[in-house]
Design a protein around this motif. Structure first.
Motif, PDB file in Angstrom:
ATOM      1  N   SER A  15       0.841  -1.201   0.000  1.00 22.75           N
ATOM      2  CA  SER A  15       0.000   0.000   0.000  1.00 22.75           C
ATOM      3  C   SER A  15       0.876   1.251   0.000  1.00 22.75           C
ATOM      4  N   ILE A  17       1.640   5.047   0.273  1.00 21.94           N
ATOM      5  CA  ILE A  17       0.982   6.132   1.000  1.00 21.94           C
ATOM      6  C   ILE A  17       1.474   7.500   0.546  1.00 21.94           C
ATOM      7  N   GLY A  38      -6.476  10.382   6.476  1.00 20.84           N
ATOM      8  CA  GLY A  38      -6.034   9.338   5.567  1.00 20.84           C
ATOM      9  C   GLY A  38      -5.250   9.797   4.366  1.00 20.84           C
ATOM     10  N   VAL A  39      -4.786  11.056   4.343  1.00 20.72           N
ATOM     11  CA  VAL A  39      -4.074  11.562   3.161  1.00 20.72           C
ATOM     12  C   VAL A  39      -2.564  11.372   3.250  1.00 20.72           C
ATOM     13  N   GLY A  40      -2.058  10.917   4.431  1.00 20.96           N
ATOM     14  CA  GLY A  40      -0.626  10.672   4.563  1.00 20.96           C
ATOM     15  C   GLY A  40       0.099  11.569   5.539  1.00 20.96           C
ATOM     16  N   GLU A 209      -2.961  15.563  -0.247  1.00 22.10           N
ATOM     17  CA  GLU A 209      -4.129  14.841  -0.750  1.00 22.10           C
ATOM     18  C   GLU A 209      -3.627  13.574  -1.424  1.00 22.10           C
ATOM     19  N   LYS A 210      -4.090  12.422  -0.916  1.00 23.09           N
ATOM     20  CA  LYS A 210      -3.713  11.118  -1.462  1.00 23.09           C
ATOM     21  C   LYS A 210      -2.198  10.967  -1.588  1.00 23.09           C
ATOM     22  N   GLY A 211      -1.488  11.458  -0.581  1.00 20.18           N
ATOM     23  CA  GLY A 211      -0.047  11.285  -0.536  1.00 20.18           C
ATOM     24  C   GLY A 211       0.752  12.250  -1.374  1.00 20.18           C
ATOM     25  N   HIS A 212       0.094  13.253  -1.973  1.00 22.75           N
ATOM     26  CA  HIS A 212       0.769  14.266  -2.787  1.00 22.75           C
ATOM     27  C   HIS A 212       0.626  15.631  -2.115  1.00 22.75           C
ATOM     28  N   ARG A 214      -0.400  19.211  -2.412  1.00 25.07           N
ATOM     29  CA  ARG A 214      -1.258  19.965  -3.334  1.00 25.07           C
ATOM     30  C   ARG A 214      -1.148  21.473  -3.134  1.00 25.07           C
ATOM     31  N   HIS A 232      -9.698  21.174  -0.426  1.00 23.78           N
ATOM     32  CA  HIS A 232      -8.864  20.283   0.360  1.00 23.78           C
ATOM     33  C   HIS A 232      -9.114  20.334   1.856  1.00 23.78           C
TER      34      HIS A 232
END
Length: 235
Positions: A15, A17, A38-40, A209-212, A214, A232
């Motif tokens: 998985s 992250i 949960g975004v990292g 956001e989702k591990g990036h 932004r 966000h």
């Protein structure tokens, strides 16, 4: 620059992250790491602290490459981590919880943190000095776990979701106490889902956001960007 994170990729098993997370913290700053659950955010702090080893990228602390070093080595260099779970010792008193974490200051010119200095910063703990940690409220436990980390005399404090699960009045008081730490010159990387709380305390912010990453910029720039905040942060 006290902390430099460059192109960090971290996974738990299969998985993935984090995807190329980069950030920097200057000495004396409070920098917010924001984003929904949960975004990292926590994984980023764990990767910095050495609790979860990244498989790509670099972490530098005061110019020293600490990528992948175990957490106890990172702590010895002067980084302190306050986990979301708090992890106080429930069978030890407030004073014992603090004393067990005592570590000399790195420099003789620095004023070391003592139990009394922690009580000055968190006055609500002083009358509870003999109470066992397991009998403290959530807010008292949060103050204690921050105080315990301060007893290690860190140069950089990583705070993971300190306002999580606390009542609004307790969150307000906690914000004042974190501001006091910043006034004392402590550098802080503040990971928070409660963006409004973090923004009041911080100089700059990164949004994940989702591990990036932004967004990265000043708090003024973030407050001026309605689209980024709505997309966000939800306000």
């Amino acid at each position: 620059m006290i902390l430099e994170v460059d192109d960090l990729y971290t996974a738990y098993g299969l998985s993935q992250i984090l995807f190329g997370v980069s950030l920097a913290v200057e000495k004396g700053e409070c920098v917010a790491l924001l984003g929904r659950n949960g975004v990292g955010k926590t994984t980023t702090l764990r990767s910095i602290m050495g609790l979860t080893a990244p498989h790509r990228g670099r972490v530098r602390y005061n110019g020293v490459d600490i990528t992948g070093r175990p957490a106890f080595q990172v702590a010895k260099l002067g980084m302190g981590f306050v986990p979301e779970e708090r992890r106080i010792f429930p069978d030890l008193t407030v004073r014992q919880n603090l004393e067990v974490a005592r570590k000399p200051a790195a420099s003789q010119h620095e004023r070391p943190w003592t139990v009394e200095a922690v009580f000055e910063t968190f006055p609500a703990l002083a009358p509870l000095t003999g109470r066992k940690g397991g009998y403290l409220s959530g807010g008292e436990q949060q103050m204690l776990t921050i105080g315990r980390t301060l007893m290690g005399n860190p140069d950089l404090l990583l705070l993971d979701e300190p306002s999580e699960g606390l009542a609004p009045l307790v969150v307000r008081d906690l914000g004042r106490q974190i501001s006091r730490l910043k006034e004392h010159g402590l550098t802080i990387l503040l990971c928070e889902q409660n963006a409004k709380f973090a923004i009041k305390l911080s100089d700059r912010a990164y949004i994940l956001e989702k591990g990036h990453v932004r967004f990265s910029g000043s708090i003024a720039a973030l407050q001026a960007d309605d689209e980024v905040r709505r997309q966000h942060l939800g306000f």
